[in-house]
Design a protein around this motif. Structure first.
Motif, PDB file in Angstrom:
ATOM      1  N   TYR A   1      -6.549  -9.416   9.515  1.00  0.00           N
ATOM      2  CA  TYR A   1      -5.831  -8.333   8.837  1.00  0.00           C
ATOM      3  C   TYR A   1      -4.514  -8.025   9.557  1.00  0.00           C
ATOM      4  O   TYR A   1      -3.481  -7.835   8.908  1.00  0.00           O
ATOM      5  CB  TYR A   1      -6.682  -7.069   8.707  1.00  0.00           C
ATOM      6  CG  TYR A   1      -6.063  -6.095   7.728  1.00  0.00           C
ATOM      7  CD1 TYR A   1      -5.974  -6.414   6.378  1.00  0.00           C
ATOM      8  CD2 TYR A   1      -5.520  -4.892   8.153  1.00  0.00           C
ATOM      9  CE1 TYR A   1      -5.368  -5.562   5.468  1.00  0.00           C
ATOM     10  CE2 TYR A   1      -4.908  -4.026   7.248  1.00  0.00           C
ATOM     11  CZ  TYR A   1      -4.843  -4.359   5.907  1.00  0.00           C
ATOM     12  OH  TYR A   1      -4.232  -3.524   5.010  1.00  0.00           O
TER      13      TYR A   1
ATOM     14  N   PRO B   1      -6.750   0.547   7.375  1.00  0.00           N
ATOM     15  CA  PRO B   1      -8.005   0.000   7.909  1.00  0.00           C
ATOM     16  C   PRO B   1      -7.738  -1.050   8.980  1.00  0.00           C
ATOM     17  O   PRO B   1      -6.632  -1.599   9.070  1.00  0.00           O
ATOM     18  CB  PRO B   1      -8.648  -0.635   6.679  1.00  0.00           C
ATOM     19  CG  PRO B   1      -7.485  -1.071   5.845  1.00  0.00           C
ATOM     20  CD  PRO B   1      -6.420  -0.007   6.059  1.00  0.00           C
TER      21      PRO B   1
ATOM     22  N   SER C   1      -9.661  -3.769   9.036  1.00  0.00           N
ATOM     23  CA  SER C   1      -9.944  -4.998   8.305  1.00  0.00           C
ATOM     24  C   SER C   1     -10.269  -4.623   6.862  1.00  0.00           C
ATOM     25  O   SER C   1     -10.479  -3.447   6.555  1.00  0.00           O
ATOM     26  CB  SER C   1     -11.100  -5.769   8.940  1.00  0.00           C
ATOM     27  OG  SER C   1     -12.307  -5.031   8.843  1.00  0.00           O
ATOM     28  N   THR C   2     -10.292  -5.630   6.003  1.00  0.00           N
ATOM     29  CA  THR C   2     -10.582  -5.418   4.587  1.00  0.00           C
ATOM     30  C   THR C   2     -11.509  -6.532   4.097  1.00  0.00           C
ATOM     31  O   THR C   2     -11.743  -7.517   4.817  1.00  0.00           O
ATOM     32  CB  THR C   2      -9.295  -5.453   3.741  1.00  0.00           C
ATOM     33  OG1 THR C   2      -8.703  -6.764   3.860  1.00  0.00           O
ATOM     34  CG2 THR C   2      -8.295  -4.385   4.191  1.00  0.00           C
ATOM     35  N   GLU C   3     -11.975  -6.403   2.873  1.00  0.00           N
ATOM     36  CA  GLU C   3     -12.789  -7.471   2.290  1.00  0.00           C
ATOM     37  C   GLU C   3     -12.003  -8.774   2.239  1.00  0.00           C
ATOM     38  O   GLU C   3     -12.540  -9.853   2.481  1.00  0.00           O
ATOM     39  CB  GLU C   3     -13.246  -7.082   0.880  1.00  0.00           C
ATOM     40  CG  GLU C   3     -14.336  -6.039   0.853  1.00  0.00           C
ATOM     41  CD  GLU C   3     -14.805  -5.725  -0.558  1.00  0.00           C
ATOM     42  OE1 GLU C   3     -14.725  -6.598  -1.452  1.00  0.00           O
ATOM     43  OE2 GLU C   3     -15.261  -4.580  -0.756  1.00  0.00           O
TER      44      GLU C   3
ATOM     45  N   HIS D   1       0.826  -1.204   0.000  1.00  0.00           N
ATOM     46  CA  HIS D   1       0.000   0.000   0.000  1.00  0.00           C
ATOM     47  C   HIS D   1       0.861   1.255   0.000  1.00  0.00           C
ATOM     48  O   HIS D   1       2.013   1.226   0.434  1.00  0.00           O
ATOM     49  CB  HIS D   1      -0.940   0.008   1.210  1.00  0.00           C
ATOM     50  CG  HIS D   1      -2.023  -1.011   1.099  1.00  0.00           C
ATOM     51  ND1 HIS D   1      -2.262  -1.932   2.074  1.00  0.00           N
ATOM     52  CD2 HIS D   1      -2.923  -1.261   0.115  1.00  0.00           C
ATOM     53  CE1 HIS D   1      -3.268  -2.709   1.702  1.00  0.00           C
ATOM     54  NE2 HIS D   1      -3.682  -2.320   0.520  1.00  0.00           N
TER      55      HIS D   1
ATOM     56  N   SER E   1      -9.468  -9.708   4.266  1.00  0.00           N
ATOM     57  CA  SER E   1      -9.324 -10.299   5.607  1.00  0.00           C
ATOM     58  C   SER E   1     -10.645 -10.921   6.054  1.00  0.00           C
ATOM     59  O   SER E   1     -10.651 -11.952   6.732  1.00  0.00           O
ATOM     60  CB  SER E   1      -8.810  -9.282   6.623  1.00  0.00           C
ATOM     61  OG  SER E   1      -9.781  -8.335   6.986  1.00  0.00           O
TER      62      SER E   1
ATOM     63  N   ASP F   1       1.730  -2.236   5.174  1.00  0.00           N
ATOM     64  CA  ASP F   1       1.006  -1.033   5.584  1.00  0.00           C
ATOM     65  C   ASP F   1       1.909  -0.019   6.276  1.00  0.00           C
ATOM     66  O   ASP F   1       1.433   0.850   7.003  1.00  0.00           O
ATOM     67  CB  ASP F   1      -0.176  -1.384   6.491  1.00  0.00           C
ATOM     68  CG  ASP F   1      -1.451  -1.652   5.714  1.00  0.00           C
ATOM     69  OD1 ASP F   1      -1.572  -1.149   4.582  1.00  0.00           O
ATOM     70  OD2 ASP F   1      -2.330  -2.365   6.232  1.00  0.00           O
TER      71      ASP F   1
ATOM     72  N   VAL G   1       0.655  -8.041   3.500  1.00  0.00           N
ATOM     73  CA  VAL G   1       0.274  -6.650   3.273  1.00  0.00           C
ATOM     74  C   VAL G   1       1.376  -5.771   3.862  1.00  0.00           C
ATOM     75  O   VAL G   1       1.823  -6.016   4.981  1.00  0.00           O
ATOM     76  CB  VAL G   1      -1.066  -6.334   3.979  1.00  0.00           C
ATOM     77  CG1 VAL G   1      -1.401  -4.870   3.874  1.00  0.00           C
ATOM     78  CG2 VAL G   1      -2.186  -7.186   3.425  1.00  0.00           C
TER      79      VAL G   1
ATOM     80  N   ARG H   1       0.295   4.353   1.687  1.00  0.00           N
ATOM     81  CA  ARG H   1      -0.446   5.162   2.647  1.00  0.00           C
ATOM     82  C   ARG H   1       0.418   6.316   3.146  1.00  0.00           C
ATOM     83  O   ARG H   1       1.560   6.104   3.537  1.00  0.00           O
ATOM     84  CB  ARG H   1      -0.916   4.303   3.796  1.00  0.00           C
ATOM     85  CG  ARG H   1      -1.686   3.045   3.301  1.00  0.00           C
ATOM     86  CD  ARG H   1      -2.584   2.515   4.350  1.00  0.00           C
ATOM     87  NE  ARG H   1      -3.076   1.185   4.088  1.00  0.00           N
ATOM     88  CZ  ARG H   1      -4.155   0.887   3.366  1.00  0.00           C
ATOM     89  NH1 ARG H   1      -4.828   1.842   2.774  1.00  0.00           N
ATOM     90  NH2 ARG H   1      -4.547  -0.369   3.217  1.00  0.00           N
TER      91      ARG H   1
END
Length: 188
Positions: free
Chosen positions: A163, A136, A138-140, A127, A142, A174, A172, A129
């Motif tokens: 997540y 976030p 959580s995500t779709e 990401h 996770s 982040d 991920v 960021r």
């Protein structure tokens, strides 16, 4: 460049951030350890869990999945009373339960690593960021993994926990863009 601010609480958090968090890892014992520790964190701070990590490693035999799956009720009770782990009985029992379920996944997919990493086509999601507030909880994805784990009867694997696990094992990245440990800064 400045590290992600959450890591600046103390030396233990900084060391974890600098040397582990967001770094891709495919070792099954390590993945099982992080899944266990993230589940243990539920309702607590990550700093609290990290402070107890050595006790968890010792109590759960370096997170050897086979050994954790074969633990008895007496073993778990001994751990609860004699090790510096989080004393929550259901969280401790989940280690044995999840280890047994992980063995099934290893039989089915060849490794725990293959099971998890296939969700990102074996390539970390990096990401971009600018602020930690953009990360976030959580995500779709996770939520999808959590649903699959729950279907397989894993415990303490909600979307937020999953997540955090994905971040921990490097599925991920982040880290904020300005962090020297963001993948693009490490590889620059």
């Amino acid at each position: 460049m400045e590290r992600c601010s959450w890591s600046q609480k103390n030396e233990r958090m900084q060391e974890y951030h600098d040397n582990e968090w967001g770094r891709p890892n495919t070792d099954d014992s390590y993945l099982f350890e992080l899944l266990t520790l993230e589940g243990a964190q539920s309702g607590l701070s990550w700093n609290t869990v990290l402070a107890k990590r050595n006790h968890y490693q010792e109590a759960f035999r370096q997170f050897d999945i086979q050994e954790c799956a074969s633990m008895t009720d007496e073993d778990l009770e001994h751990i609860r009373h004699h090790y510096g782990v989080i004393k929550h009985s259901a969280k401790l029992a989940s280690v044995r339960n999840n280890a047994a379920k992980a063995l099934t996944i290893q039989d089915e997919y060849g490794s725990l690593s293959s099971f998890f990493w296939r969700y990102v086509n074996f390539t970390p999601i990096i990401h971009e960021r600018k602020e930690e507030t953009e990360v976030p909880s959580s995500t779709e994805l996770s939520a999808q993994i959590s649903k699959e784990l729950k279907k397989r009867q894993f415990k303490f694997v909600g979307p937020v926990t999953v997540y955090s696990f994905m971040q921990a094992i490097g599925m991920v990245d982040d880290h904020v863009q300005s962090c020297p440990y963001h993948s693009k800064n490490i590889n620059a």
